[in-house]
Design a protein around this motif. Structure first.
Motif, short mmCIF file in Angstrom:
data_model
loop_
_atom_site.label_atom_id
_atom_site.label_comp_id
_atom_site.label_asym_id
_atom_site.label_seq_id
_atom_site.Cartn_x
_atom_site.Cartn_y
_atom_site.Cartn_z
N GLN A 114 -5.57 -17.14 -4.21
CA GLN A 114 -6.13 -16.30 -5.26
C GLN A 114 -5.82 -14.83 -4.97
O GLN A 114 -6.15 -14.33 -3.88
CB GLN A 114 -7.65 -16.54 -5.31
CG GLN A 114 -8.40 -15.73 -6.32
CD GLN A 114 -8.00 -16.09 -7.76
OE1 GLN A 114 -7.60 -17.23 -8.02
NE2 GLN A 114 -8.08 -15.14 -8.66
N CYS A 115 -5.17 -14.14 -5.89
CA CYS A 115 -4.90 -12.71 -5.69
C CYS A 115 -5.04 -12.00 -7.04
O CYS A 115 -4.30 -12.28 -7.98
CB CYS A 115 -3.51 -12.48 -5.11
SG CYS A 115 -3.05 -10.72 -5.07
N ILE A 116 -5.99 -11.09 -7.10
CA ILE A 116 -6.30 -10.41 -8.35
C ILE A 116 -5.10 -9.58 -8.85
O ILE A 116 -4.87 -9.48 -10.05
CB ILE A 116 -7.58 -9.54 -8.20
CG1 ILE A 116 -8.10 -9.06 -9.54
CG2 ILE A 116 -7.37 -8.39 -7.26
CD1 ILE A 116 -8.87 -10.08 -10.30
N PHE A 117 -4.33 -9.03 -7.92
CA PHE A 117 -3.17 -8.22 -8.34
C PHE A 117 -2.04 -9.11 -8.86
O PHE A 117 -1.35 -8.74 -9.83
CB PHE A 117 -2.70 -7.31 -7.21
CG PHE A 117 -3.64 -6.15 -6.92
CD1 PHE A 117 -4.77 -5.93 -7.70
CD2 PHE A 117 -3.37 -5.26 -5.88
CE1 PHE A 117 -5.64 -4.86 -7.44
CE2 PHE A 117 -4.22 -4.19 -5.62
CZ PHE A 117 -5.35 -3.99 -6.39
N CYS A 118 -1.83 -10.27 -8.23
CA CYS A 118 -0.84 -11.22 -8.77
C CYS A 118 -1.28 -11.65 -10.17
O CYS A 118 -0.44 -11.79 -11.08
CB CYS A 118 -0.70 -12.44 -7.87
SG CYS A 118 0.27 -12.12 -6.38
N ASP A 119 -2.59 -11.82 -10.37
CA ASP A 119 -3.10 -12.19 -11.69
C ASP A 119 -2.80 -11.11 -12.72
O ASP A 119 -2.51 -11.39 -13.87
CB ASP A 119 -4.62 -12.46 -11.64
CG ASP A 119 -4.95 -13.77 -10.94
OD1 ASP A 119 -4.01 -14.56 -10.69
OD2 ASP A 119 -6.14 -13.99 -10.65
N THR A 138 5.90 -8.64 -6.37
CA THR A 138 5.88 -9.76 -5.43
C THR A 138 4.69 -9.59 -4.49
O THR A 138 4.35 -8.47 -4.12
CB THR A 138 7.19 -9.80 -4.62
OG1 THR A 138 8.27 -9.90 -5.54
CG2 THR A 138 7.23 -10.97 -3.65
N HIS A 139 4.06 -10.70 -4.14
CA HIS A 139 2.90 -10.64 -3.26
C HIS A 139 3.32 -10.43 -1.80
O HIS A 139 3.89 -11.32 -1.18
CB HIS A 139 2.07 -11.92 -3.37
CG HIS A 139 0.85 -11.88 -2.52
ND1 HIS A 139 -0.38 -11.46 -3.01
CD2 HIS A 139 0.64 -12.15 -1.21
CE1 HIS A 139 -1.27 -11.49 -2.04
NE2 HIS A 139 -0.67 -11.92 -0.93
N TYR A 140 3.06 -9.24 -1.28
CA TYR A 140 3.18 -8.97 0.16
C TYR A 140 1.80 -8.52 0.60
O TYR A 140 1.21 -7.64 -0.04
CB TYR A 140 4.19 -7.86 0.44
CG TYR A 140 5.58 -8.16 -0.07
CD1 TYR A 140 6.38 -9.13 0.52
CD2 TYR A 140 6.08 -7.47 -1.18
CE1 TYR A 140 7.65 -9.41 0.05
CE2 TYR A 140 7.36 -7.73 -1.66
CZ TYR A 140 8.13 -8.70 -1.05
OH TYR A 140 9.38 -8.96 -1.53
N PHE A 194 -5.67 -7.92 -0.64
CA PHE A 194 -4.60 -8.14 0.35
C PHE A 194 -3.26 -8.41 -0.34
O PHE A 194 -2.60 -9.41 -0.10
CB PHE A 194 -5.04 -9.22 1.34
CG PHE A 194 -6.15 -8.71 2.21
CD1 PHE A 194 -5.86 -8.06 3.40
CD2 PHE A 194 -7.47 -8.80 1.80
CE1 PHE A 194 -6.88 -7.52 4.19
CE2 PHE A 194 -8.50 -8.27 2.57
CZ PHE A 194 -8.20 -7.63 3.77
N HIS A 195 -2.91 -7.47 -1.20
CA HIS A 195 -1.61 -7.39 -1.86
C HIS A 195 -1.25 -5.91 -1.76
O HIS A 195 -1.97 -5.07 -2.32
CB HIS A 195 -1.76 -7.87 -3.32
CG HIS A 195 -0.50 -7.84 -4.14
ND1 HIS A 195 -0.14 -8.87 -4.99
CD2 HIS A 195 0.47 -6.89 -4.28
CE1 HIS A 195 0.99 -8.56 -5.61
NE2 HIS A 195 1.38 -7.36 -5.20
N CYS A 196 -0.19 -5.61 -1.02
CA CYS A 196 0.14 -4.21 -0.71
C CYS A 196 0.06 -3.29 -1.93
O CYS A 196 0.58 -3.62 -3.00
CB CYS A 196 1.53 -4.13 -0.11
SG CYS A 196 2.01 -2.44 0.29
ZN ZN Z 1 -0.84 -10.81 -4.87
#
Ligand code: ZN
Ligand code: AMP
Length: 137
Positions: free
Chosen positions: A2-7, A44-46, A95-97
């Motif tokens: 789960q990553c809010i920024f990727c969402d 991209t998720h880093y 935790f997404h740069c």
């Molecule tokens: Zn992310």
């Protein structure tokens, strides 16, 4: 994972988007230090700064600078902070740069200065040597 920024990148989560290109997206922080507080992220998720491929930074920092111009000129800010929290110890909560661009105003009353430490005798040189021996180019 789960990553809010990727969402936000995938439009599964709403955001006030300011800029977007193939690799980077920028949007308003939902809980701003000052209104106009913006975030720039690689799509991209880093997890953090050290995970981002080095060759992406030219593009990222170019967007950070352009966005900062927009924030400062658009909101007549007196100054700005550009920062990135990395790791829980440093206050990272997503935790997404990402890079924060925070417009600052003479009257906003924030003090980002913390209690500063002092080096002991010879310690400065020792610390510099430790860092220099760990730098890889
Ligand atoms: Zn992310
Ligand atoms: P950090 O604490 O440095 O990891 O920063 C994460 C930032 O993301 C915080 O300033 C949050 O306010 C912001 N944030 C969290 N969720 C959202 C969201 N859905 N839209 C915009 N900003 C968010």
């Amino acid at each position: 994972m789960q990553c809010i920024f990727c969402d936000i990148v995938e439009r599964k989560e709403k955001a006030e988007i300011l800029f977007e290109d193939e690799n980077i997206i920028s949007f308003l922080d939902i809980n701003p230090f000052n209104v106009g507080h913006s975030l720039v992220i690689p799509k991209t998720h880093y997890e953090n700064f050290l995970d981002v491929p080095n060759d992406l930074f030219g593009e990222i920092f170019s967007v950070v600078q352009q966005l900062t111009k927009g924030v400062v000129h658009g909101l007549q800010a007196d100054g700005y902070n550009i920062l990135s929290n990395n790791g829980r110890a440093a206050g990272q909560s997503v935790f997404h740069c990402h890079f924060h661009i925070i417009p600052r105003f003479e009257t906003d009353g924030y003090k980002f200065k913390m209690d500063l430490k002092k080096y002991g005798n010879g310690e400065m040189n020792l610390i510099a040597e430790k860092i220099k021996s760990a730098i890889l180019f």
